[in-house]
Design an enzyme around this catalytic site. Sequence first.
Site, mmCIF file in Angstrom:
data_model
loop_
_atom_site.group_PDB
_atom_site.id
_atom_site.type_symbol
_atom_site.label_atom_id
_atom_site.label_comp_id
_atom_site.label_asym_id
_atom_site.label_seq_id
_atom_site.Cartn_x
_atom_site.Cartn_y
_atom_site.Cartn_z
ATOM 1 N N GLY A 28 -19.835 -16.338 -33.194
ATOM 2 C CA GLY A 28 -20.012 -14.931 -32.302
ATOM 3 C C GLY A 28 -21.399 -14.676 -32.581
ATOM 4 O O GLY A 28 -21.829 -13.737 -31.692
ATOM 5 N N LYS A 84 -35.671 -10.736 -41.440
ATOM 6 C CA LYS A 84 -35.203 -10.992 -42.003
ATOM 7 C C LYS A 84 -33.261 -11.372 -41.824
ATOM 8 O O LYS A 84 -33.043 -11.787 -40.843
ATOM 9 C CB LYS A 84 -34.394 -9.732 -43.182
ATOM 10 N N GLY A 85 -32.208 -10.331 -42.373
ATOM 11 C CA GLY A 85 -30.856 -10.269 -41.973
ATOM 12 C C GLY A 85 -30.136 -9.285 -41.015
ATOM 13 O O GLY A 85 -30.573 -8.534 -41.755
ATOM 14 N N GLU A 102 -24.141 -8.667 -41.860
ATOM 15 C CA GLU A 102 -23.963 -7.472 -42.831
ATOM 16 C C GLU A 102 -24.257 -6.171 -42.737
ATOM 17 O O GLU A 102 -23.388 -5.198 -43.551
ATOM 18 C CB GLU A 102 -23.934 -8.189 -44.142
#
Lengths: 163, 792
Positions: free
Chosen positions: B490, B730-731, B734
């Site tokens: 998702g 980066k990410g 979260e």
Amino acid sequence: MKKQVNFILNGKSVSAEVAPHETLLDLLRNDFGLGGAKETCGLGLCGVCTIIVSGVPVSGCLHFASSIDGEEILTIEGMETEEGLHPVQEAFLNNKAFQCGYCTPGMILMAKKLLEENANPSVEEIKDYMAGNICRCASYGQIIEAINEASKLLQQEKAGLNA
Amino acid sequence: MALGQSISRVESKSKVTGQTDYVMNMTVPGMLHVKILRSTVPHGIIKSIDKSDAEEIPGVVKVVTGEDLKDFDINYYYGPAFRDQPVLAMDKVRYVGDPVAAVIAESVEIAAEAVNYIDVEYEEMEPVFDVLDSMKEDAPIVHDKVRPAGSFADLKSLLPQSGSNVCLHYKLRHGDIDKGFEEADHIFEDTFTTPAAVHLPMEQHVAIAQIDSEERMNLWTANQSPSFVRSEVAHVLKYPENKVRVKVPYLGGGFGTKLYVKIEALTAVLALIVKQPVKLALTMEEVFLTLTKHATVFTMKTGVTNDGKIVARKCNVVWDTGSYADIGPRITQKSGFTAAGPYDIPNVHIDSYCVYTNNAPAGAFRGFGVPQLVWAYESQMDIIASKMGWDPLEFRKAQVLTEGKEHATGQIIHSVGLDKVLDKLDTSLEWKDYHTNRTNGSVTQEGRKIRAKGMAIGLKAVLTPSISGAIVTMFADGSVSVYSSTVDMGQGSDTILGQIAAEELGLPREKVRVVHPDTDVTPYDTITAASRSTFYMGNAIQKAAEDVKNQLFEFASEHFQVNSDALTLQDEQVYVIDDPAKSITIKDIIKGIYKMPAGSIIGKYVFESHYESPDPETGQSKDIAIFWFPGGTGVEIEVDIDTGKIDIVNMVSVGDVGKAINPFNVHQQLYGAAVMQIGQALFEECKYDHGQMINSSMSDYKVPSFKDLPDHSDTIIVEEPHPEGPFGAKGVGETASFGVQPAIANALYNALGVRIKDMPFTPERVLRAIKESEKEQESSLVGSTVEIKGEK
Ligand code: FES
Ligand code: FES
């Protein structure tokens, strides 16, 4: 004891043998291979299994298949016509109103019904009406925008038809 | 240009027409169905199981128990950190919900019916539910012995354990903690708790196992870690890895609960036993019992000086990992080392304990333990600031980690835009103005409702070390396939990873297809989790695409008699940079290489992180994480002082993502993560009664709906590029989960002067806190244990 039911499924006449305890959701998934509606909560509380029975959205996970004799059933698979996607689908697509997409068929069917009842809903009205449809990815913001756009698309379509 | 564009998810059309492939919709010819009988006692020995009545039911093919497994030459236990979890309970059960027997039948209904006809007799043992009790010496022992799995490099320091429920004690020692507290003018000590919560992706755990004509095990599973499933199922079956094939289509959400092995080992073993394909789909009630988010107890002691510096911080974090460790030990360590917060603190002392109990197993949950920590340290930042009369924003700014500063682990911090995150919170909340006028107008009351603001920031280290491999194949017509084991659950990885390949190869996005995980063809990837895929897999794909590009250049440089570095790839053609009239199409290059319009160019890359294991005694490492990513949350809430109900009026989520490859998807991830946290802040909690989860259904456990959304919300992207990230990325998955809970708690304090230290902030809890604070005001006690030095 199985019972025969005859009904219209996405515009086509069909019939099926159903057991007394069988749900509409299981019937559509298992016998007709329609995978858009799915069972998440199994309790009538999440909207993932939403199916429209003669104009009324129901929780397919609770709706007995034996009760659909003579009814008109609409599932997400019946929304796209030869002219293309339904305006509500179009609006969900344009607004990227999903992430994993698991809740999307139920959201689209529910939104369609909302806009039939209330062509131009406010954000509060959208939130109230859609409150039983859960999106765990929380695409809620984009879904509200999609419903706003669908409302415009449907009104334009109507105006076009009337002109 | 594919990069930086908000391209729609490649599978969008299938999602609005209900055609997306999920394992839940899959069938295999001759497939049988499985239902599980689960333990009704929290801790006990299985005395006997009578399955004869169940096996007589027409349509039941077989009932399998742990005892039956002993007839097969397989390994009974699996797990990512410790191999402590049996395929089916072997002799002993450890929680209410532990799988005890499996019915294999011709239909789901028959299997479900037959489960009721199995009789199990238990000899109950004393259970332990409270995580602090479980650490005591005389506590009942949940596992007599556990063995490290040895599957992951970062967990190789795990030791076999026996005689204790503490399966990992992580230590960090930085500076001199005693000296630090001596230097402090004030010391604050608080304990914060979080309850267990659940992920509840809309698609339950589901898997199909089939042994094929070559006697290979094929698994289709809704799982976030296909490579791990392959190796762990191979371990259970005692097969070589190449005899196990794991395929994953789209997932209906994951959020951590579909990581590592959940139902795959059982499903595979059952297919092996009945020699027929089997499908196991959990119900939502079973999803509750399969994995939870760690409940925590976090005691934090902080020393500050009168001039606003934190000089010492001692953290004691206890993680309730339930009956099986799952990935708890990694959370205890990797999130544990961030427990002191994103601050420059010279003296830090952390103890982080992973503890077994007889509750449901706990594991990864979007944020991987960091939200539980941020909740504590950011609540305490405000407690301190308020007590000392400081502006909480300025107090944070005075110690926030910025470029080149040393983290408590000993690593020098680079490319973390924490200062920028704070600036964005400052402006978007109009904080300065708000804070200055908080006693005269900016905290407003309308009737019985009070409005106030709060903020929090957090920092997470990406999973390190880890590995992502990718193959990029260019076909003769110039179209490209990317082979990657990243799972699209998702978050939109199929779209974003394709954008990276397209960017590197100068192709339009439509020319690139991302192949879904299939361990026979897609290379090893550690996991799809931890906000790591854009960075790790993005790097692997970018470099594999570069490999393809170099092969094209090799031909072109000979063709034009120039050096490769004089060439560029754009619009499906290779050009000589200084003489753009000289160009050759990709198709012609491939035709040139193979002397026919066929063949393919294959690029590959395995991206591995650099890493230095932390010292086991001090937790110190110069290179503990390949990148760090910060996030912040600001809220304005409205609290009703008669009912205790909190509404979120405004929520701002700020994330430093390095570089947004697909800005829309980034905004969506920030918003989605933040809304998910609202539920945990305000009402989500797994409730237990003698080990039985009593609200394990969506009727009793509520998750955020349209009615729980903030009236206004905003997501803000900060881009502090990372030198090793693909295009600086980066990410993000979260990032917005970190700060929601403490931001709300801080706003609540600013509204009412009450400090809640246990989550969630239900109306009952808020009302109780109001009552208590009224009482306390009468006796003039304060919430935090504050020690004012010199006044003792
Ligand atoms: S599955 Fe029917 S409402 Fe949730
Ligand atoms: S898009 Fe995943 S549940 Fe709604």
